[in-house]
Design an enzyme around this catalytic site. Structure first.
Site, PDB file in Angstrom:
ATOM      1  N   HIS A  75       0.761  -1.023  -0.065  1.00  0.00           N
ATOM      2  CA  HIS A  75       0.075   0.200   0.009  1.00  0.00           C
ATOM      3  C   HIS A  75       0.789   1.216   0.071  1.00  0.00           C
ATOM      4  O   HIS A  75       0.721   2.018  -0.871  1.00  0.00           O
ATOM      5  CB  HIS A  75      -1.068  -0.003   1.124  1.00  0.00           C
ATOM      6  CG  HIS A  75      -1.702   1.384   1.504  1.00  0.00           C
ATOM      7  ND1 HIS A  75      -2.559   2.057   0.687  1.00  0.00           N
ATOM      8  CD2 HIS A  75      -1.568   2.018   2.590  1.00  0.00           C
ATOM      9  CE1 HIS A  75      -2.718   3.094   1.143  1.00  0.00           C
ATOM     10  NE2 HIS A  75      -2.122   3.237   2.345  1.00  0.00           N
ATOM     11  N   HIS A  99       4.023   6.924   5.374  1.00  0.00           N
ATOM     12  CA  HIS A  99       2.816   7.542   5.831  1.00  0.00           C
ATOM     13  C   HIS A  99       1.913   6.682   6.901  1.00  0.00           C
ATOM     14  O   HIS A  99       1.474   7.071   7.744  1.00  0.00           O
ATOM     15  CB  HIS A  99       1.971   8.040   4.628  1.00  0.00           C
ATOM     16  CG  HIS A  99       1.248   6.967   4.274  1.00  0.00           C
ATOM     17  ND1 HIS A  99       1.600   6.238   2.973  1.00  0.00           N
ATOM     18  CD2 HIS A  99      -0.106   6.565   4.697  1.00  0.00           C
ATOM     19  CE1 HIS A  99       0.539   5.409   2.857  1.00  0.00           C
ATOM     20  NE2 HIS A  99      -0.646   5.627   3.841  1.00  0.00           N
ATOM     21  N   GLU A 103       1.093   5.648  12.630  1.00  0.00           N
ATOM     22  CA  GLU A 103      -0.109   5.224  12.932  1.00  0.00           C
ATOM     23  C   GLU A 103      -0.496   3.796  13.302  1.00  0.00           C
ATOM     24  O   GLU A 103      -1.159   3.347  14.118  1.00  0.00           O
ATOM     25  CB  GLU A 103      -1.025   5.695  11.648  1.00  0.00           C
ATOM     26  CG  GLU A 103      -2.722   5.582  11.990  1.00  0.00           C
ATOM     27  CD  GLU A 103      -3.316   6.130  10.946  1.00  0.00           C
ATOM     28  OE1 GLU A 103      -3.183   7.146  10.422  1.00  0.00           O
ATOM     29  OE2 GLU A 103      -4.448   5.565  10.375  1.00  0.00           O
ATOM     30  N   ASP A 104       0.189   2.974  12.463  1.00  0.00           N
ATOM     31  CA  ASP A 104      -0.042   1.439  12.528  1.00  0.00           C
ATOM     32  C   ASP A 104       1.157   0.523  13.075  1.00  0.00           C
ATOM     33  O   ASP A 104       0.907  -0.684  13.031  1.00  0.00           O
ATOM     34  CB  ASP A 104      -0.428   0.910  11.115  1.00  0.00           C
ATOM     35  CG  ASP A 104      -1.908   1.458  10.710  1.00  0.00           C
ATOM     36  OD1 ASP A 104      -2.625   1.780  11.512  1.00  0.00           O
ATOM     37  OD2 ASP A 104      -2.105   1.522   9.467  1.00  0.00           O
ATOM     38  N   ASP A 164      -3.122   8.324  -0.796  1.00  0.00           N
ATOM     39  CA  ASP A 164      -3.500   7.595   0.053  1.00  0.00           C
ATOM     40  C   ASP A 164      -5.152   7.007  -0.494  1.00  0.00           C
ATOM     41  O   ASP A 164      -5.368   6.010  -0.508  1.00  0.00           O
ATOM     42  CB  ASP A 164      -3.352   7.958   1.216  1.00  0.00           C
ATOM     43  CG  ASP A 164      -3.636   6.980   2.352  1.00  0.00           C
ATOM     44  OD1 ASP A 164      -3.383   5.837   2.093  1.00  0.00           O
ATOM     45  OD2 ASP A 164      -3.891   7.399   3.746  1.00  0.00           O
TER      46      ASP A 164
HETATM   47 MN    MN Z   1      -2.795   4.645   4.055  1.00  0.00          MN
END
Ligand code: MN
Length: 582
Positions: A75, A99, A103-104, A164
């Site tokens: 991704h 990116h 966050e993940d 995105d």
């Molecule tokens: Mn993304």
């Protein structure tokens, strides 16, 4: 020279989840196409940071898979590839690869800054969602606000966010239907308008059609079929018109590239209200003329087109003298073909063409530095207005205002200076006043619309000349809220008492609103001494500094509310402590 734009259609949905996801190719091999693309787009770029960023992304996302079953790192790699295709700079691509790490994954912003520098840090932080646990139901609105604020510092944040979203749309097939519909709706409400406002039409058109296909598969199929049938034989449909225009351009001595451009499917669907049966070629395509010379040659070209094909009265629009909000510069007209069909013609200079297709990306691409990305923003008046009014807006107001501000159906009025003001339909003279600036709005007393006196509540019509009358002694009153349509005006009017009386007053007003929303009464709590107790517990002598801290954001509303004892539940009051006493 006639070309027909290639069909824009959504990519095939991603494969069904594979059992035991296959390991991806080795890192060097996986990132090689991106490196080659970037090297071709921007010769001489140092590719080392891209390699390092991919290694980190690959390592941090290791073991994570997408809904399609593919390794997650495909991704960010695809997002970076979209941006590389647009010709963006190395820093943007590095940020795109990373990116989703903060966050993940366990990767922190501090580590990212240390590894890749402050500039990449700003970009990744800008697109990182706010923690849903901490922000609760305000997370969505505040995440959008965060993106907008980050975009004010560096517009590349928004461009990464759009890429995105585009990749998530391209791979939407792997998502369950309810999620697909929600993503399609949010795309049309917020992302497409952002792409439009930034002038990135190549992204806008693809997002539009992918969201259309996801949200209304039957409508999409019908539009696709109707356009295919209508454009079966473009040479027959447009040949005679093209021949006449070419001859006229030659006679006028304006060289240029004339082509037939297919409209994208969602535009056709919108223009016809979904009634797509039996569409004619001229309803699904338009003529585009890219003039070799400067902007002024576009006017000669317009004369040449009108000499060849009869213009339809009142249909000329001059976006060169009055560029759109998104810096778009072209002339539009509608003419009658030799077969008697009305068709749209768009004329622009070769220099204006990249901006018409790529918008702000064309500016960033040519500049490629943070400083210039910031300069690009100064041309975008709508972003300046958005940044100005969001300051006093609550989460809900911000999201509502953002949606309303980005939706189309806008009108344009003129100030006597010639300044063009774009407003949502239904806007009033008061909205015009606030659009001219907060000081003008705060002190306005009325307006002259086309030379005639009008009240602040008077709705203004597109094309009017509006002169706002002010008086230094005038000030907003609560009644103005009935006349204020734009978020800029509403926020300024609503926050007037707080702005006038200072931060303590503002903090107390925010707490009073939160109390009221919970059917509780702040004055009653203050009378009981609860506010003083809370202030003392926080180390203040009295509630004043506590209210100021709340307004300035150093004290969170939820934390302060927790410090007030729960309302005493009177036997018959249903938990409402309004009017109860001890
Ligand atoms: Mn993304």
């Amino acid at each position: 020279m006639t070309t027909l734009e290639t069909a824009v259609s959504p990519r095939r949905p991603a494969r069904a989840p594979a059992r035991g996801a296959p390991p991806g190719p080795p890192p060097d091999e996986a990132v090689a196409p991106l490196l080659a693309l970037h090297a071709a787009q921007r010769p001489g770029s140092d590719l080392t940071p891209l390699r390092r960023a991919y290694e980190v992304a690959e390592r941090m996302h290791h073991g994570q898979t997408r809904k399609s079953g593919e390794p997650f790192v495909t991704h960010p790699l695809a997002v970076a590839t979209i941006l590389a295709e647009l010709g963006l700079d190395t820093t943007t691509l590095v940020a795109a690869l990373l990116h989703d790490t903060v966050e993940d994954t366990a990767y922190t912003l501090t580590e990212l800054r240390a590894d890749f520098g402050a500039e990449v840090g700003v970009l990744v932080d800008g697109v990182t969602k706010l923690d849903g646990h901490r922000w609760g139901e305000r997370a969505e609105a505040e995440t959008y606000r965060k993106i907008v604020l980050a975009a004010a510092a560096d517009l590349r944040v928004l461009v990464i966010k759009l890429a995105d979203r585009l990749h998530n749309l391209r791979t939407l097939g792997a998502q369950p239907p309810h999620k697909r519909a929600r993503i399609a709706r949010a795309t049309h409400e917020l992302y497409v308008p952002f792409a439009e406002r930034l002038g990135i039409h190549v992204l806008k058109r693809e997002m539009d059609d992918l969201a259309f296909a996801a949200g209304d598969p039957a409508g999409y199929a019908a539009a696709e079929r109707a356009v295919r049938v209508a454009l079966r034989d473009p040479a027959a449909a447009f040949g005679p018109a093209l021949a006449r225009v070419r001859a006229s351009l030659d006679a006028h001595g304006v060289p240029g590239d004339l082509s037939v451009r297919r409209s994208h499917l969602y535009a056709v669907h919108r223009a016809t209200g979904g009634d797509v049966a039996g569409l004619r070629a001229c309803q699904v395509a338009r003529l585009q003329l890219i003039v070799d010379g400067p902007d002024r040659d576009c006017y000669i070209a317009l004369g040449a087109v009108h000499a060849a094909l009869h213009p339809i009265p009142g249909q000329v629009r001059d976006f060169i003298a009055m560029p759109k909000d998104n810096l778009y510069r072209s002339l539009h007209s509608r003419v009658i073909t030799p077969d008697g069909d009305p068709v749209e013609v768009i004329i622009r200079s070769a220099a204006a063409h990249p901006v018409a297709e790529y918008g702000i990306v064309a500016h960033i691409r040519d500049a490629g530095t943070v400083a210039d990305a910031v300069t690009g923003r100064r041309d975008l008046e709508w972003l300046g207005r958005l940044l100005a009014w969001q300051r006093g807006a609550s989460s809900a107001e911000f999201l509502e205002g953002l949606r309303a501000g980005l939706s189309d159906g806008s009108i344009a009025v003129c100030a006597p200076s010639g300044q063009l003001i774009t407003l949502p339909a239904g806007a009033t003279a008061l909205d015009v006043a606030y659009a001219l600036g907060p000081a003008t709005g705060d002190h306005c007393i009325g307006a002259l619309v086309n030379g005639r006196h009008a009240a602040l509540s008077a709705e203004v019509r597109s094309g009017s000349v509006v002169q706002v009358l002010t008086d230094p002694a005038a000030a907003p009153s609560p009644g103005w809220l009935d006349s204020a349509v734009t978020p800029a005006a509403r926020t300024r009017v609503r926050t007037w008492p707080e702005r006038r009386h200072g931060p303590e007053y503002a903090g107390r007003a925010a707490l009073a609103r939160a109390f009221a929303a919970r059917r509780r009464d702040l004055p009653a709590a203050e009378a009981r001494g609860d506010a003083l107790a809370a202030a003392r517990a926080l180390g203040h002598g009295d509630p004043g500094p506590m209210y100021r801290a709340l307004h300035e954001g150093t004290l969170r509303l939820a934390d302060l509310l927790d410090r007030f004892p729960a309302p005493v539940r009177a036997p018959d009051s249903g938990g409402d402590d309004r009017g109860t006493s001890r």
